[in-house]
Design a protein around this motif. Structure first.
Motif, short mmCIF file in Angstrom:
data_model
loop_
_atom_site.label_atom_id
_atom_site.label_comp_id
_atom_site.label_asym_id
_atom_site.label_seq_id
_atom_site.Cartn_x
_atom_site.Cartn_y
_atom_site.Cartn_z
N ASP A 25 -1.18 -12.04 -5.20
CA ASP A 25 -1.83 -11.57 -6.30
C ASP A 25 -0.68 -10.59 -6.86
OD1 ASP A 25 -3.38 -10.96 -8.47
OD2 ASP A 25 -5.07 -10.22 -7.17
N THR A 72 -4.59 -4.98 -2.91
CA THR A 72 -4.13 -4.96 -4.24
C THR A 72 -4.34 -3.29 -4.73
OG1 THR A 72 -5.86 -5.37 -5.56
CG2 THR A 72 -4.50 -7.08 -4.86
N GLU A 119 0.09 -4.45 -11.15
CA GLU A 119 -0.65 -4.64 -9.84
C GLU A 119 0.27 -4.96 -8.76
OE1 GLU A 119 -2.89 -8.52 -9.68
OE2 GLU A 119 -3.97 -7.67 -8.07
N HIS A 175 -8.40 -4.67 -4.38
CA HIS A 175 -9.22 -5.43 -3.20
C HIS A 175 -8.65 -5.88 -2.24
CE1 HIS A 175 -7.50 -8.81 -5.10
NE2 HIS A 175 -7.64 -8.36 -6.33
MN LIG Z 1 -6.09 -8.52 -8.11
#
Ligand SMILES: [Mn+2]
Length: 246
Positions: free
Chosen positions: A111, A203, A219, A176
């Motif tokens: 991510d 993250t 992120e 998360h």
């Molecule tokens: Mn994310």
């Protein structure tokens, strides 16, 4: 938080083995290569949908079998929408460009979000961008010092953004867990009672969203260590490197 003498499965799943962390890291490296490729496709008139399709094809060319989630590509005002779905909107000069995507390696997700400015950024964009980056650095610093309480980690970034932009401009959790699912326990949220375990992958993704103007989110993914963190994200994020000169 463990309330009973046996943990819940989500708590065991949160703790990653070296092999699991390796899969997540490899997935992140692939995403970073895709990010570099898609940046070369930024030109006046290209649509969000076209870039999203390019991202998916680029993953496929690299042998990726499944995405972690559908890529987010957002131009201008669209970047203020945290669940933005790529549209036919075409890129214009002097717009924000936000990418949020991830792939999988052996079923493990990655991510990443990066926000760029296509053209000559306004003072307002620079201020928002630098603030979000500072908020992220604050969270990474408190994690590096060994903080494990999700609520405190979330507050380290959120309080800073509240002071600078007022409440309700950072409209989601700070981060998360990531594993075989893109959103796993634990959660960095203001109301969270979670305590992050060692060797979980999280993250750290603060954002500021100004309706009618746009948004900035940055992120990274990190591994929580006994004392400190290991950042699995290498993509550049300093202000000078996210400005795309045209
Ligand atoms: Mn994310």
């Amino acid at each position: 938080m463990t309330k009973y003498s046996l943990p819940e499965i989500k708590e065991l799943r949160a703790v990653k083995s070296a092999r699991e962390i390796d899969n997540i890291t490899r997935a992140q490296r692939i995403s970073e290569k895709v990010l570099i490729e898609v940046l070369k496709k930024l030109k006046v008139g290209v649509s969000e949908i076209k870039l999203a399709r390019f991202i998916v094809n680029s993953f496929r060319r690299k042998g990726v079998k499944a995405l972690a989630f559908e890529p987010i590509v957002a131009f201008g005002k669209g970047s203020a929408d945290i669940h933005h779905w790529p549209t036919r909107a075409r890129l214009r000069k002097n717009q924000i460009v936000m990418f949020d995507f991830g792939c999988t390696v052996n079923g493990y997700c990655s991510d990443i979000t990066r926000t760029f400015f296509f053209g000559e950024p306004t003072a307002k964009f620079k201020r928002v961008y630098e603030s979000v980056l500072t908020a992220q650095e604050r969270a990474l610093k408190i994690l590096a010092r060994g903080e494990k309480k999700a609520k405190k980690i979330d507050a380290s970034a959120r309080n800073f953004l509240h002071r600078n932009f007022g409440k309700n401009k950072f409209t989601h959790g700070l981060g998360h867990g990531v594993g075989t699912a893109i959103h796993e326990w634990p959660n960095f949220k203001p109301t969270s009672s979670d305590v992050v375990p060692v060797n979980c992958v999280m993250t750290v993704e603060p954002g500021v969203y100004l309706p009618g103007w746009g948004g900035v989110r940055i992120e990274d993914m990190v591994v929580i260590k006994d004392r400190g963190i290991s950042n699995l994200t290498r993509a550049a994020k300093s202000l000078d490197l996210i400005i795309i000169n045209i």
